[in-house]
Design a protein around this motif. Structure first.
Motif, PDB file in Angstrom:
ATOM      1  N   TYR A  81       0.828  -1.292   0.098  1.00 13.57           N
ATOM      2  CA  TYR A  81      -0.058  -0.067  -0.059  1.00 13.57           C
ATOM      3  C   TYR A  81       0.833   1.342   0.114  1.00 13.57           C
ATOM      4  CZ  TYR A  81      -4.851  -0.833   0.435  1.00 13.57           C
ATOM      5  OH  TYR A  81      -6.218  -1.328  -0.006  1.00 13.57           O
ATOM      6  N   TYR A  82       1.760   1.341   0.740  1.00 15.86           N
ATOM      7  CA  TYR A  82       2.757   2.231   0.993  1.00 15.86           C
ATOM      8  C   TYR A  82       3.154   2.582  -0.367  1.00 15.86           C
ATOM      9  CZ  TYR A  82       6.495   5.399   2.557  1.00 15.86           C
ATOM     10  OH  TYR A  82       7.437   6.326   2.501  1.00 15.86           O
ATOM     11  N   LEU A  83       4.046   1.578  -1.059  1.00 13.73           N
ATOM     12  CA  LEU A  83       4.774   1.794  -2.269  1.00 13.73           C
ATOM     13  C   LEU A  83       3.768   2.084  -3.163  1.00 13.73           C
ATOM     14  CD1 LEU A  83       6.744  -1.501  -1.939  1.00 13.73           C
ATOM     15  CD2 LEU A  83       7.462   0.873  -1.511  1.00 13.73           C
ATOM     16  N   ILE A  84       2.428   1.707  -3.353  1.00 17.62           N
ATOM     17  CA  ILE A  84       1.539   2.039  -4.209  1.00 17.62           C
ATOM     18  C   ILE A  84       1.089   3.691  -4.165  1.00 17.62           C
ATOM     19  CG2 ILE A  84      -0.602   1.833  -5.362  1.00 17.62           C
ATOM     20  CD1 ILE A  84      -0.266  -1.281  -4.423  1.00 17.62           C
ATOM     21  N   PHE A  85       0.909   3.717  -3.051  1.00 13.76           N
ATOM     22  CA  PHE A  85       0.342   5.323  -2.584  1.00 13.76           C
ATOM     23  C   PHE A  85       1.322   6.265  -2.921  1.00 13.76           C
ATOM     24  CE2 PHE A  85      -3.828   5.355  -0.270  1.00 13.76           C
ATOM     25  CZ  PHE A  85      -4.198   4.143  -0.833  1.00 13.76           C
ATOM     26  N   ARG A  86       2.466   5.969  -2.503  1.00 10.63           N
ATOM     27  CA  ARG A  86       3.753   6.699  -2.943  1.00 10.63           C
ATOM     28  C   ARG A  86       3.743   7.111  -4.442  1.00 10.63           C
ATOM     29  NH1 ARG A  86       9.762   4.941  -1.289  1.00 10.63           N
ATOM     30  NH2 ARG A  86       9.239   3.687  -3.254  1.00 10.63           N
ATOM     31  N   GLN A  87       3.724   5.995  -5.195  1.00  9.68           N
ATOM     32  CA  GLN A  87       3.672   6.257  -6.663  1.00  9.68           C
ATOM     33  C   GLN A  87       2.732   7.068  -7.154  1.00  9.68           C
ATOM     34  OE1 GLN A  87       6.093   3.874  -7.647  1.00  9.68           O
ATOM     35  NE2 GLN A  87       6.246   5.266  -9.540  1.00  9.68           N
ATOM     36  N   PHE A  88       1.242   7.175  -6.669  1.00 11.59           N
ATOM     37  CA  PHE A  88       0.195   7.988  -6.909  1.00 11.59           C
ATOM     38  C   PHE A  88       0.160   9.234  -6.378  1.00 11.59           C
ATOM     39  CE2 PHE A  88      -1.290   3.857  -8.480  1.00 11.59           C
ATOM     40  CZ  PHE A  88      -1.851   4.302  -9.781  1.00 11.59           C
ATOM     41  N   GLY A  89       1.243   9.510  -5.282  1.00  7.18           N
ATOM     42  CA  GLY A  89       1.357  10.661  -4.775  1.00  7.18           C
ATOM     43  C   GLY A  89       0.105  10.914  -3.835  1.00  7.18           C
ATOM     44  N   LEU A  90      -0.094   9.851  -3.186  1.00 10.53           N
ATOM     45  CA  LEU A  90      -1.358   9.963  -2.203  1.00 10.53           C
ATOM     46  C   LEU A  90      -0.807   9.920  -0.774  1.00 10.53           C
ATOM     47  CD1 LEU A  90      -3.571   7.375  -4.092  1.00 10.53           C
ATOM     48  CD2 LEU A  90      -4.121   9.676  -3.497  1.00 10.53           C
ATOM     49  N   LEU A  91       0.544   9.686  -0.294  1.00 12.31           N
ATOM     50  CA  LEU A  91       0.975   9.616   0.799  1.00 12.31           C
ATOM     51  C   LEU A  91       0.895  11.235   1.336  1.00 12.31           C
ATOM     52  CD1 LEU A  91       4.638   7.923   0.540  1.00 12.31           C
ATOM     53  CD2 LEU A  91       2.251   7.045   1.204  1.00 12.31           C
ATOM     54  N   ASN A  92       0.715  11.425   2.718  1.00 10.49           N
ATOM     55  CA  ASN A  92       0.441  12.538   3.352  1.00 10.49           C
ATOM     56  C   ASN A  92      -0.600  13.528   2.670  1.00 10.49           C
ATOM     57  OD1 ASN A  92       2.462  12.262   5.052  1.00 10.49           O
ATOM     58  ND2 ASN A  92       4.046  13.090   3.485  1.00 10.49           N
ATOM     59  N   THR A  93      -1.816  12.722   2.231  1.00 10.89           N
ATOM     60  CA  THR A  93      -2.941  13.582   1.898  1.00 10.89           C
ATOM     61  C   THR A  93      -4.148  12.794   2.618  1.00 10.89           C
ATOM     62  OG1 THR A  93      -3.345  11.944   0.003  1.00 10.89           O
ATOM     63  CG2 THR A  93      -1.998  13.737  -0.606  1.00 10.89           C
ATOM     64  N   HIS A  94      -5.120  13.721   2.541  1.00 11.78           N
ATOM     65  CA  HIS A  94      -6.581  13.163   3.044  1.00 11.78           C
ATOM     66  C   HIS A  94      -7.143  11.948   2.173  1.00 11.78           C
ATOM     67  CE1 HIS A  94      -6.981  17.182   5.323  1.00 11.78           C
ATOM     68  NE2 HIS A  94      -6.677  16.169   6.111  1.00 11.78           N
ATOM     69  N   MET A  95      -6.919  12.270   0.994  1.00  7.82           N
ATOM     70  CA  MET A  95      -7.412  11.283  -0.067  1.00  7.82           C
ATOM     71  C   MET A  95      -6.743   9.982  -0.056  1.00  7.82           C
ATOM     72  SD  MET A  95      -9.538  10.631  -2.072  1.00  7.82           S
ATOM     73  CE  MET A  95     -10.642  11.962  -2.610  1.00  7.82           C
ATOM     74  N   GLY A  96      -5.645   9.702   0.363  1.00  8.18           N
ATOM     75  CA  GLY A  96      -4.744   8.631   0.696  1.00  8.18           C
ATOM     76  C   GLY A  96      -5.572   7.801   1.830  1.00  8.18           C
ATOM     77  N   VAL A  97      -5.588   8.562   2.877  1.00 14.33           N
ATOM     78  CA  VAL A  97      -6.087   7.804   4.186  1.00 14.33           C
ATOM     79  C   VAL A  97      -7.569   7.380   3.615  1.00 14.33           C
ATOM     80  CG1 VAL A  97      -6.255   7.840   6.493  1.00 14.33           C
ATOM     81  CG2 VAL A  97      -4.719   9.012   5.347  1.00 14.33           C
ATOM     82  N   ILE A  98      -8.555   8.415   3.264  1.00 11.09           N
ATOM     83  CA  ILE A  98      -9.953   7.817   2.858  1.00 11.09           C
ATOM     84  C   ILE A  98      -9.872   6.666   2.165  1.00 11.09           C
ATOM     85  CG2 ILE A  98     -11.708   8.805   1.559  1.00 11.09           C
ATOM     86  CD1 ILE A  98     -10.916  11.673   2.463  1.00 11.09           C
ATOM     87  N   LEU A  99      -9.112   6.687   0.878  1.00 10.44           N
ATOM     88  CA  LEU A  99      -9.109   5.617   0.012  1.00 10.44           C
ATOM     89  C   LEU A  99      -8.824   4.246   0.774  1.00 10.44           C
ATOM     90  CD1 LEU A  99      -7.567   6.957  -3.180  1.00 10.44           C
ATOM     91  CD2 LEU A  99      -9.919   6.074  -2.991  1.00 10.44           C
ATOM     92  N   ALA A 100      -7.685   4.219   1.666  1.00 12.00           N
ATOM     93  CA  ALA A 100      -7.306   2.948   2.196  1.00 12.00           C
ATOM     94  C   ALA A 100      -8.493   2.516   3.379  1.00 12.00           C
ATOM     95  CB  ALA A 100      -5.925   3.582   3.271  1.00 12.00           C
TER      96      ALA A 100
END
Lengths: 270, 369
Positions: free
Chosen positions: A119-138
Motif C-alpha cells: 500500500y505504501y509503495l503504491i500510494f507513494r507512486q500515485f502521490g497519495l502519501l500525506n494526503t487526506h485522499m490517501g487515508v480516505i481511500l485506504a
C-alpha cells in the motif's frame, strides 16, 4: 432471586472489564507525572488537569481531530456511495452469481499488516502519501467489503414483491428506491455508517504509515508522538487519547437506538 | 374487442417448464379465474400480464395493444399479491393511496377526492377502522384486505388478484368474497383471479381456466366446469367431496353399453345410457367412470343396485358421507341427505344414475391428485 443476583454480578463484572482500560486512562490523565509509573499504583492523589492543555498544544490535537473528521466522514460517504448500490445489485440481480461478493469479502481475509507495505509503495507512486485522499481511500477499501456484506443481508430481507408492487402502482425504479427502499434502509444505513466512521476513526496502522506530517495525520495516529526518545509521556498521552475517543463516544450514544434496531432487523419473522 | 388477450405464453424457469403455450382472452368486465394446484403456473401467467415475468414466447395484449415488452409501470394494471407486499413504513391509508399518487396517473387527485376513494374501498372491505395503523400492527387477514384495497382503489385496465383470500378465515373469506364481487361489478373491472380453491372460482367467476402443469385443461363457465368436466383431472379438482373416479372397461352386451370393474369384491356392472359418447374417449376398452358422490343413491328397490359393504361413515350437519371399498385401495363415496343409521361393514344397495355419469380417458393415476 439468586439467579437474578448472579445475573447482575455477571453484568457488573463484564461492564467493569470493558470499562477498566478507559477508566484507567482517565485515572492516568489526571495523575501527576511522578505517580504515573508508581508501583503499587496510586489510586488516591490530588488530581491535576495540566495534561490536557499540554497534550492539546504539544500534539497539535485541533488539526489532527479535524483530519480525523475529514477522513472518517470522507471514507464513510465513499463507502455508502459504493456499498448501497453494490449490495442492492448483489441482492436483487445476483450479480456475478455470488463470485464477486465472495471476492469482495476476501479482501478482509488477510491481516492489514501484510498489505501495508505494498500500500505504501503504491500510494507513494500515485502521490497519495500525506494526503487526506490517501487515508480516505485506504479506509474505504477496508469498509467496502464489510458494509456491502451487511447491506446485502438487509436487502435480501426486503421482499422483491414490494418493489414489483410499487411498479404496478405506477412508480419507476428510482422513485421506488427513494420512496420505499430508502426509508426501510434507515436502520441498516445507520449501522454501516457508524461502523464505518468508528473503524476509520480508530484505525491506526494505515493512518500511521500513509502519513508523515500533521497535514493529514489522524488523531489516532497522532497519539503516537507521546512515545518519545526519552520515554512515554503517560499523562499527556492518556489525556489525548480521551480527547480522541470522546467524539465517537458521543456519536455512538446518539446512534444507539438505530444501531440496536438495525442489528435486530429481520431477526424476528414479521 | 377483448380487453385482455394472452397468446401462446410459454415460460421456463431454468429447465422447468412453468407455462406451456397458454392462450386465452377475457372480455371487458369479465371475472376470469385461473384454477390449479400449486406449481401449475397460475402466478406465472398473472405475472406475465403484470410484466414481472417476461415470457419466453407469446404475447400479452391489452385493448388490442401488444404490451409484452412494456415496462410494468406503464401497463396500468393493478395487482394484489398473495403475500400482501404492503409498504411496511406507511400507514394503511398511505398504502391504499399510494397508487393514486403515482406520477404516471393522468391527473392528481385533491386530498378530499383521495380520501373519499380510499375510505370507500376500505369501508367495503371492512378495514376502515385501521387506516391509521401500520401494516405490522394488523393481522394476516387484515393485511390481505389492505392489499386488495390498494389494488381496487384505482381504475386499471385489468385487476390481477393472486390468491387474495388465501389467508382469511372461513367466515371472513365468505364475506370478503361477496364484497370483492360487489366491488368488481361496481367498477366494471376485468379481473384475472388466481386461486387453488374451486369454491372461490365457481362462486366468483364468469369463466374459469383450469391449469394443469402449465397447460390448459379446460376453459368454461362454472356450470360447464362442474357439470361437464372435460377431463378426469378437472373432475377430480372441482367438487367436494371429490367426484368418484372408477377405472374399468366398457363393453357392448347385446344392444346395451356396460361398464365393468375388474377384480372388485362383488361384481360391479353399470348400465350406460344409449347415447354415451364413448367415441370421444377412444371407444370401447379401458375408461374412467366419474360420478359425483351426491348423485349416488342408496336404493334398496333399484333393480341395478350394487350391494357394497360400508367401509366408513361420516356425518355432517346436513348429510352423511358413506365410503365403500372396491378393493385394491379403491374407494367410492356416496353423499346422502340426512342422517343414515348404518354401521361399517353393513352391505348397502347403491344405485348409479345413468344420466349423471361421466366417461373419461384416463390421464393420471388415481391417488396422485
Amino acid at each position: 432471586m439468586a439467579r437474578n443476583l448472579l445475573f447482575w454480578v455477571g453484568i457488573v463484572l463484564l461492564v467493569g472489564a470493558c470499562l477498566f482500560p478507559i477508566l484507567w486512562m482517565l485515572n492516568l490523565s489526571l495523575k501527576p507525572n511522578e505517580l504515573a509509573q508508581a508501583v503499587p499504583p496510586a489510586f488516591f492523589f490530588e488530581p491535576t488537569f495540566e495534561h490536557y492543555p499540554t497534550a492539546w498544544r504539544s500534539a497539535n490535537l485541533g488539526p489532527l481531530l479535524l483530519n480525523s473528521v475529514i477522513v472518517a466522514v470522507g471514507s464513510t460517504i465513499l463507502v455508502l456511495l459504493v456499498s448501497v448500490p453494490a449490495a442492492y445489485s448483489f441482492a436483487r440481480y445476483e450479480t456475478s452469481r455470488g463470485h464477486l461478493l465472495f471476492m469482495i469479502l476476501s479482501t478482509r481475509m488477510m491481516p492489514a499488516a501484510a498489505i501495508v507495505v505494498p500500500y505504501y509503495l503504491i500510494f507513494r507512486q500515485f502521490g497519495l502519501l500525506n494526503t487526506h485522499m490517501g487515508v480516505i481511500l485506504a479506509h474505504a477499501f477496508f469498509n467496502f467489503s464489510f458494509c456491502t456484506f451487511v447491506l446485502y443481508g438487509f436487502f435480501k430481507e426486503i421482499d422483491p414483491n414490494i418493489e414489483y408492487s410499487a411498479m404496478i402502482d405506477g412508480y419507476s425504479r428510482p422513485q421506488i428506491f427513494r420512496k420505499i427502499i430508502f426509508p426501510l434502509l434507515k436502520p441498516p444505513i445507520a449501522v454501516v455508517t457508524s461502523f464505518s466512521l468508528m473503524f476509520s476513526w480508530n484505525e491506526f496502522l494505515f493512518a500511521f504509515v500513509l502519513t508523515r506530517t500533521d497535514a493529514s495525520r489522524t488523531v489516532t495516529a497522532g497519539i503516537e508522538q507521546f512515545w518519545t526518545m526519552t520515554g512515554i509521556q503517560w499523562g499527556p498521552m492518556s489525556a489525548a487519547a480521551l480527547i480522541a475517543i470522546a467524539p465517537m463516544l458521543v456519536f455512538s450514544i446518539y446512534l444507539q437506538k438505530y444501531i440496536v434496531r438495525g442489528l435486530t432487523f429481520g431477526a424476528v419473522k414479521r | 374487442m377483448d380487453k385482455l388477450q394472452l397468446q401462446g405464453i410459454t415460460k421456463h424457469y431454468g429447465r422447468t417448464l412453468a407455462v406451456d403455450d397458454v392462450s386465452f382472452a377475457c372480455t371487458r368486465g369479465e371475472f376470469f379465474s385461473i384454477l390449479g394446484a400449486s406449481g401449475a403456473g397460475k402466478s406465472t401467467l398473472l405475472k406475465s400480464v403484470a410484466g414481472i415475468v417476461q415470457p419466453d414466447r407469446g404475447r400479452v395484449l391489452i385493448d388490442g395493444h401488444d404490451v409484452t415488452k412494456r415496462p410494468i409501470q406503464d401497463r396500468n394494471v393493478a395487482m394484489a399479491f398473495e403475500n400482501y407486499s404492503l409498504y411496511p413504513q406507511m400507514k394503511v391509508y398511505e398504502n391504499i393511496a399510494f397508487p393514486l399518487r403515482a406520477p404516471t396517473r393522468p391527473r392528481r387527485l385533491s386530498p378530499t377526492e383521495e380520501r373519499a376513494k380510499v375510505t370507500h374501498v376500505a369501508t367495503i372491505l371492512g378495514i376502515e377502522p385501521y387506516l391509521d395503523r401500520l401494516p405490522g400492527q394488523l393481522s394476516g387477514g387484515q393485511r390481505q384486505r389492505v392489499s386488495l384495497a390498494r389494488a381496487m382503489v384505482r381504475e386499471p385496465n385489468v385487476f390481477l388478484l393472486d390468491e387474495p383470500l388465501a389467508h382469511l378465515d372461513a367466515k371472513l373469506k365468505f364475506q370478503t368474497r361477496t364484497r370483492l364481487k360487489q366491488l368488481a361489478v361496481e367498477i366494471g373491472a376485468t379481473t384475472l383471479y388466481v386461486t387453488h380453491d374451486f369454491r372461490e372460482a365457481l362462486s366468483l367467476s364468469d369463466r374459469i381456466l383450469i391449469l394443469r402443469q402449465g397447460r390448459i385443461e379446460q376453459i368454461g363457465t362454472p356450470k360447464e366446469i362442474y357439470h361437464a368436466p372435460a377431463t378426469d383431472f378437472v373432475a377430480a379438482l372441482v367438487g367436494d367431496p371429490p367426484m368418484n373416479l372408477i377405472d374399468g372397461r366398457v363393453a357392448r352386451a347385446g344392444d346395451r353399453l356396460r361398464f365393468e370393474v375388474e377384480d372388485a369384491p362383488v361384481p360391479i356392472v353399470i348400465d350406460l345410457p344409449e347415447n354415451a359418447a364413448i367415441d370421444r374417449i377412444g371407444g370401447e376398452g379401458t375408461v374412467r367412470l366419474g360420478c359425483r358422490p351426491g348423485d349416488l343413491r342408496i336404493a334398496p328397490d333399484d333393480r341395478g343396485a350394487i350391494r357394497l359393504p360400508i367401509y366408513a361413515i361420516e356425518h355432517s350437519a346436513e348429510a352423511s358421507l358413506l365410503s365403500f371399498s372396491l378393493g385394491h385401495d379403491r374407494i367410492i363415496q356416496a353423499q346422502v341427505p340426512g342422517r343414515i343409521d348404518a354401521r361399517a361393514g353393513e352391505p348397502v344397495p347403491i344405485g348409479f344414475a345413468a344420466d349423471r355419469l361421466f366417461l373419461f380417458r384416463k390421464s393420471f393415476e388415481l391417488g396422485e391428485v
